[in-house]
Design a protein around this motif. Structure first.
Motif, PDB file in Angstrom:
ATOM      1  N   ASP A 184       0.999  -1.047  -0.250  1.00 51.57           N
ATOM      2  CA  ASP A 184      -0.077  -0.023  -0.012  1.00 51.57           C
ATOM      3  C   ASP A 184       0.911   1.282   0.019  1.00 51.57           C
ATOM      4  O   ASP A 184       1.723   1.452   0.946  1.00 51.57           O
ATOM      5  N   VAL A 185       0.784   1.909  -1.095  1.00 50.22           N
ATOM      6  CA  VAL A 185       1.814   3.004  -1.241  1.00 50.22           C
ATOM      7  C   VAL A 185       2.103   4.172  -0.334  1.00 50.22           C
ATOM      8  O   VAL A 185       2.759   4.871  -0.325  1.00 50.22           O
ATOM      9  N   ASP A 186       0.957   4.260   0.241  1.00 52.49           N
ATOM     10  CA  ASP A 186       0.792   5.447   1.465  1.00 52.49           C
ATOM     11  C   ASP A 186       0.885   5.095   2.635  1.00 52.49           C
ATOM     12  O   ASP A 186       0.931   5.693   3.610  1.00 52.49           O
ATOM     13  N   ASN A 187       1.330   3.647   2.647  1.00 51.48           N
ATOM     14  CA  ASN A 187       1.894   3.225   4.296  1.00 51.48           C
ATOM     15  C   ASN A 187       3.292   3.686   4.632  1.00 51.48           C
ATOM     16  O   ASN A 187       4.066   3.019   3.939  1.00 51.48           O
ATOM     17  N   PRO A 188       3.434   4.051   5.731  1.00 49.10           N
ATOM     18  CA  PRO A 188       4.674   4.576   6.043  1.00 49.10           C
ATOM     19  C   PRO A 188       5.783   3.388   6.436  1.00 49.10           C
ATOM     20  O   PRO A 188       6.836   3.699   6.332  1.00 49.10           O
TER      21      PRO A 188
ATOM     22  N   ALA B  69     -10.641   8.524  -5.409  1.00 49.29           N
ATOM     23  CA  ALA B  69      -9.961   9.203  -4.359  1.00 49.29           C
ATOM     24  C   ALA B  69      -8.712   9.959  -4.654  1.00 49.29           C
ATOM     25  O   ALA B  69      -7.905   9.228  -5.725  1.00 49.29           O
ATOM     26  N   HIS B  70      -8.149  10.921  -4.004  1.00 47.97           N
ATOM     27  CA  HIS B  70      -6.871  11.375  -4.117  1.00 47.97           C
ATOM     28  C   HIS B  70      -5.981  10.767  -5.264  1.00 47.97           C
ATOM     29  O   HIS B  70      -5.197   9.915  -5.297  1.00 47.97           O
ATOM     30  N   PRO B  71      -6.079  11.486  -6.453  1.00 49.22           N
ATOM     31  CA  PRO B  71      -5.523  11.029  -7.734  1.00 49.22           C
ATOM     32  C   PRO B  71      -4.202  10.721  -7.677  1.00 49.22           C
ATOM     33  O   PRO B  71      -3.472   9.894  -8.092  1.00 49.22           O
ATOM     34  N   ASP B  72      -3.119  11.830  -7.137  1.00 53.96           N
ATOM     35  CA  ASP B  72      -1.625  11.142  -7.027  1.00 53.96           C
ATOM     36  C   ASP B  72      -1.125  11.315  -5.735  1.00 53.96           C
ATOM     37  O   ASP B  72      -0.189  11.585  -5.343  1.00 53.96           O
ATOM     38  N   LEU B  73      -2.067  10.073  -5.140  1.00 48.66           N
ATOM     39  CA  LEU B  73      -1.356   9.654  -3.821  1.00 48.66           C
ATOM     40  C   LEU B  73      -0.068   9.364  -3.748  1.00 48.66           C
ATOM     41  O   LEU B  73       0.633   9.573  -2.765  1.00 48.66           O
ATOM     42  N   PRO B  74       0.712   8.540  -4.575  1.00 47.68           N
ATOM     43  CA  PRO B  74       2.157   8.323  -4.273  1.00 47.68           C
ATOM     44  C   PRO B  74       2.836   9.537  -4.147  1.00 47.68           C
ATOM     45  O   PRO B  74       4.121   9.209  -3.874  1.00 47.68           O
ATOM     46  N   LYS B  75       2.793  10.853  -4.109  1.00 43.14           N
ATOM     47  CA  LYS B  75       3.410  11.830  -3.834  1.00 43.14           C
ATOM     48  C   LYS B  75       3.354  12.229  -2.295  1.00 43.14           C
ATOM     49  O   LYS B  75       4.147  13.042  -2.002  1.00 43.14           O
ATOM     50  N   LYS B  76       2.636  11.354  -1.649  1.00 39.47           N
ATOM     51  CA  LYS B  76       2.368  11.661  -0.237  1.00 39.47           C
ATOM     52  C   LYS B  76       3.722  11.770   0.491  1.00 39.47           C
ATOM     53  O   LYS B  76       3.747  12.784   1.248  1.00 39.47           O
ATOM     54  N   PHE B  77       4.839  11.054   0.440  1.00 41.89           N
ATOM     55  CA  PHE B  77       5.885  11.272   1.132  1.00 41.89           C
ATOM     56  C   PHE B  77       6.926  12.305   0.302  1.00 41.89           C
ATOM     57  O   PHE B  77       8.193  12.508   0.969  1.00 41.89           O
TER      58      PHE B  77
ATOM     59  N   ALA C 180      -6.100  16.400   2.097  1.00 44.86           N
ATOM     60  CA  ALA C 180      -5.068  15.543   3.058  1.00 44.86           C
ATOM     61  C   ALA C 180      -3.692  15.730   2.771  1.00 44.86           C
ATOM     62  O   ALA C 180      -2.727  15.738   3.519  1.00 44.86           O
ATOM     63  N   GLY C 181      -3.470  16.165   1.395  1.00 48.59           N
ATOM     64  CA  GLY C 181      -1.903  16.085   0.772  1.00 48.59           C
ATOM     65  C   GLY C 181      -1.143  17.374   1.540  1.00 48.59           C
ATOM     66  O   GLY C 181      -0.159  17.403   1.795  1.00 48.59           O
ATOM     67  N   LEU C 182      -2.027  18.391   1.916  1.00 45.55           N
ATOM     68  CA  LEU C 182      -1.234  19.397   2.654  1.00 45.55           C
ATOM     69  C   LEU C 182      -0.991  19.164   4.004  1.00 45.55           C
ATOM     70  O   LEU C 182      -0.345  19.865   4.600  1.00 45.55           O
ATOM     71  N   ARG C 183      -1.367  18.037   4.584  1.00 45.38           N
ATOM     72  CA  ARG C 183      -1.352  17.698   5.755  1.00 45.38           C
ATOM     73  C   ARG C 183      -0.097  16.613   6.015  1.00 45.38           C
ATOM     74  O   ARG C 183       0.230  16.172   6.837  1.00 45.38           O
ATOM     75  N   LYS C 184       0.449  16.234   4.739  1.00 46.59           N
ATOM     76  CA  LYS C 184       1.541  15.400   4.589  1.00 46.59           C
ATOM     77  C   LYS C 184       2.945  16.037   3.809  1.00 46.59           C
ATOM     78  O   LYS C 184       2.869  16.992   3.569  1.00 46.59           O
ATOM     79  N   GLU C 185       3.871  14.964   3.904  1.00 44.13           N
ATOM     80  CA  GLU C 185       5.279  15.504   3.369  1.00 44.13           C
ATOM     81  C   GLU C 185       4.904  16.248   2.112  1.00 44.13           C
ATOM     82  O   GLU C 185       5.872  16.964   1.746  1.00 44.13           O
ATOM     83  N   ALA C 186       3.932  15.669   1.229  1.00 41.80           N
ATOM     84  CA  ALA C 186       3.939  16.315  -0.326  1.00 41.80           C
ATOM     85  C   ALA C 186       3.581  17.800  -0.019  1.00 41.80           C
ATOM     86  O   ALA C 186       3.718  18.474  -0.989  1.00 41.80           O
TER      87      ALA C 186
END
Ligand code: ZN
Ligand code: FE
Ligand code: FE
Ligand code: ZN
Length: 265
Positions: free
Chosen positions: A117-121, A156-164, A195-201
């Protein structure tokens, strides 16, 4: 008339990584001036699958919780579900879809491969072991399949893999384009997710270039927070709406019994 202001991506504690009671989310929504909310917790799977979703035994409890907060508050509360799109489990989403009178089903890609799961730390180190281009390719290939499945009202969240904060170099529209073509062709909406604004992205999902291309292609959208805590409801929605307006959007959508309804942004 007051504008319609919704937040349709709100979790519950049944997924084991969100906090607070449904009523606290509804009160938070009222406080920030929303006119409607929707719960969309992580979908159950037929068997134990991972640590961050409701169990199938908890599904009746989820439905009761949403019904209860709707009746005790009198606030418009929609019933949704954030469904993982995983190849081979389409039958399962179809059976969930037929079981319950959902207002909408969200299609999400978190899994880019079995056990990742690509968003899992937990798997953050893999971003340094694999080329980020490969991670993005896997992700977007699955995203297109998710849209093409026809199982979902919006994605949902189209470009999720940028999360980190890991992004390929260059113009990222090469990843967005096929997904946007599928969204347009299948008439599926997407969410602008703060939510991306609350992450490293440190950036809304999706990036503004995606929103612009989607607008040009006539794809419908809505603004969501992905709240996992009551204080996150409606988080930075002004910023999201401004991005949408800059891209040329004047409408957002809401859902009732899986019917899409466009309202003024
Ligand atoms: Zn979650
Ligand atoms: Fe998600
Ligand atoms: Fe979510
Ligand atoms: Zn989510």
């Amino acid at each position: 008339m007051c504008p319609v202001r919704t937040d349709y991506h709100i979790h519950t504690r049944l997924c084991h990584h969100a906090e607070g009671e449904p009523i606290e989310y509804v009160r938070a929504a009222q406080k920030v001036g929303l006119s409607e909310v929707g719960f969309a917790d992580h979908n159950p799977m037929p068997e134990h699958f991972d640590e961050w979703r409701m169990s199938i035994q908890d599904l009746p409890h989820y439905l009761e919780m949403v019904e209860e907060v709707r009746s005790t508050t009198g606030f418009p509360v929609r019933l949704g579900l954030e469904c993982d799109f995983i190849q081979g489990y389409e039958f399962w989403i179809e059976s969930l879809a037929g079981k319950v009178p959902w207002d909408y089903l969200i299609g999400s890609v978190h899994y880019i491969a079995p056990g990742w799961d690509v968003d899992n730390p937990k798997y953050l180190s893999r971003f340094r072991r694999f080329p980020v281009e490969e991670i993005w390719e896997l992700y977007w290939k699955n995203y297109v399949r998710c849209v093409e499945s026809g199982l979902f009202d919006f994605v949902a969240h189209p470009d999720l893999p940028k999360k980190f904060g890991y992004r390929p170099l260059g113009d990222l529209r090469r990843y967005y384009q096929p997904a946007i073509e599928s969204l347009a062709k299948r008439d599926v909406a997407f969410e602008i997710n703060t939510a991306g604004l609350r992450k490293e992205a440190q950036e809304i999902y999706p990036a503004s270039a995606f929103i612009e291309l989607a607008r040009e292609a006539g794809v419908a959208m809505l603004v969501n927070s992905d709240a996992h805590a009551p204080a996150e409801v409606g988080y930075k929605f002004d910023e999201a709406r401004n991005l949408a307006r800059q891209a040329g959007y004047s409408k957002v959508c809401r859902f009732e019994k899986r019917q899409r309804i466009e309202v003024d942004l």
